[in-house]
Each structure stands twice: as C-alpha cells, then as structure tokens.
Design an enzyme around this catalytic site. Structure first.
Site, short mmCIF file in Angstrom:
data_model
loop_
_atom_site.label_atom_id
_atom_site.label_comp_id
_atom_site.label_asym_id
_atom_site.label_seq_id
_atom_site.Cartn_x
_atom_site.Cartn_y
_atom_site.Cartn_z
N LYS A 1 23.23 -87.12 -17.43
CA LYS A 1 23.71 -86.90 -15.79
C LYS A 1 22.31 -87.55 -15.07
CE LYS A 1 25.45 -85.72 -12.17
NZ LYS A 1 25.82 -84.40 -11.72
N SER B 1 24.19 -79.40 -12.79
CA SER B 1 22.98 -80.41 -13.16
C SER B 1 21.91 -79.37 -13.20
CB SER B 1 22.69 -81.53 -12.01
OG SER B 1 23.96 -82.32 -12.03
#
Length: 303
Positions: A178, A103
């Site tokens: 995400k 991420s």
C-alpha cells in the site's frame, strides 16, 4: 475456510470506507457486530439488522472464532481499539482473525500479528486501494499480508468487498504494498499538477490536453479521474491530502529503516508538507493542483 453463512463478523470503524464495506457484508448475509465512536452510523446500520457492541472487547467476545474487520485511519487509532482492558486482545477467542483494512504502520502491524498468533488467533493486514468510490462499488484492490493460508481462508469474504485480492507476502507486506501504491499516486498527482499548470499558463485547453494525453503513453487512472477533478476544481475529499502525507511519512520511515535512499519520495513528501502548512490538508489529494495554483498567484503577487 471462513464464510458469510457460518462465521460471525465484527466490524470496527464505520467512516467513509468502513460504512459501505460493512453494508456489503450485511447485504451478503453476514451477521455483523459493530463498534464505532460515532453513534449515528451505528443507529443507521442497527436499523438494517446489525448488532451494536459497547466496546471492541465486546465485539471480540460476540464474534468468537469469526472475523473482525478494522477500517481505521492510522496506527494510533488501531492501537486504541486493540489495546487495554476494553480492547480486542482482551476479549479475543482462539481461532479468530483480525483483518486490518486500513493503512497502518508496518512495524506495529508485525507486532500485532505476533501477539495474535500467541493467542492462537491471527492478524491479516489487508489495506485497500480504490478510495470511497471503490468501497461503495465493492471493487477495491486488496493487498493482503500475513500467513498465506489465512488469507486464502478469508478470500471468499474479501471477494465481497473487492475485485482484486492479492497475497503480497508475510505480515506487513500488505502495508508495504500500500505504501508503494501511495508513493506512485502522490508522485503522479504532483506530476499531473505541474503538467496542467504548464499547459494552462501557455494557453492550452486543459480538457483537450486531458483527452489527448489519455490516448497516449501518459494515460492513467489519476489522469482520468483526478485530471477531471483538477479541471472542474472539485476537491471535495475522497482521500485527503492529510492522509496522503501520512502514508508518505510512513514510507520514508520504512525506507530509512532499510537504509534506502529514495530522493523522489523525499522531494514529493516536501510538497505535501508545504500544502498542509498552507492550510489545504482537508482537500482531496488531487487538490495539490490547487496548492500549486495558489502558490503561483502568491509568488506573482509579491513581485
């Protein structure tokens, strides 16, 4: 089209997510070259047949025009790996592809993508959802951004790691997706924590409540998995509260850059900030329920 049998594969970042993913690639027949800051996991995987490189630069050189996977906690960690004379970019070969499965912040992702394209290479942002359990069981959800043709080319390799691979759009779109995932997860954990606290304080059996709610419109994976964690008070981290807040901070940054007012995100982010301020950041993110419980006890103790 990239395949396990033809292309060499590099893997950098062998933590709780990266190690099982690298293991799946090895068992599928990949010729892996690894780099990691900790030597223990390198020695373990080297014993299973992987090669070990002394730097990201060496990974890039050994892989040539193959694939290089990154599984790192944040954009700063990625920068340490790709920049400098020992970094990936210094050794990158034309035709290679970097696949970032962590991420990572959106704007650096787009900048690295442009830089890779300028070297006749490519950068794909492919963050995942599913946590350590998904990584171990190879059923991750993978959200991919970048050139669609490049994502299609590596899809056979991604399918070794995940059950759902979705092309989200141009560079950074995977990371944005995400962030959306993390906004929903964080908000749902907070709502579940408050709902369980309300039930507990009014004499409702939490096991019965979870069972009933799973049969209705409130059912979700978070209620199923994290609801059980809350009941059993099992906050051993899969995904920590620290990482949850990191993603919310990035989501808020992207929202500000787009002149978006997201009041629920602001409110939710403040909860996680308070949890970390109270020293509970290393708990699993389902431990927000524990923070609520401790906060209530402190408030009652001060009355």
């Amino acid at each position: 089209m990239h395949s396990i049998s033809v292309n060499r594969i590099g893997f950098i970042g062998l933590g709780n997510m990266g190690k099982p993913m690298a293991g799946h690639l090895m068992r599928a027949g990949a010729r892996l070259t690894l780099f990691n800051r900790s030597n223990q996991v390198l020695e373990e995987l080297a014993g299973e047949g992987a090669e070990v490189a002394s730097s990201p630069h060496e990974v890039a050189q050994r892989v040539g025009d193959g694939l290089i996977f990154l599984s790192l906690p944040n954009a700063d960690s990625v920068a340490e790996v790709v920049e400098g004379e020992d970094g990936l970019f210094a050794g990158l070969t034309a035709g290679s592809k970097i696949v970032d499965m962590g991420s990572t912040a959106v704007e650096p992702t787009r900048a690295w993508h442009e830089r890779a394209l300028g070297m006749d290479s490519d950068w794909i942002d492919a963050p995942v959802s599913g946590g350590q359990k998904g990584a171990r069981e190879a059923n991750l959800t993978i959200m991919a951004g970048g050139l669609e043709g490049s994502v299609d080319a590596i899809r056979p390799v991604l399918e070794i790691l995940g059950a759902t691979i979705t092309y989200m759009g141009p560079s950074g779109a995977g990371q944005c997706a995400k962030l959306a995932n993390q906004i929903i997860v964080a908000s749902t954990i907070a709502s579940l924590s408050e709902a369980f606290l309300l039930c507990r304080e009014n004499g409702v059996d939490l096991k019965a409540a979870r069972s009933a709610l799973l049969g209705g419109f409130a059912q979700s994976k978070i209620l199923d998995q994290h609801g059980l964690r809350m009941i059993e008070e099992d906050f051993e981290p899969g995904g920590t509260a620290i990482n949850q807040l990191k993603d919310l901070v990035e989501a808020a940054k992207v929202a500000r850059q787009g002149d978006l007012d997201l009041p629920m995100l602001k409110t939710n982010k403040e909860l996680w900030e308070r949890m970390l301020e109270d020293g509970l950041g290393e708990l699993d993110h389902s431990g927000l329920y524990e923070w609520y419980r401790q906060t209530l006890e402190k408030e009652r103790g001060s009355e």
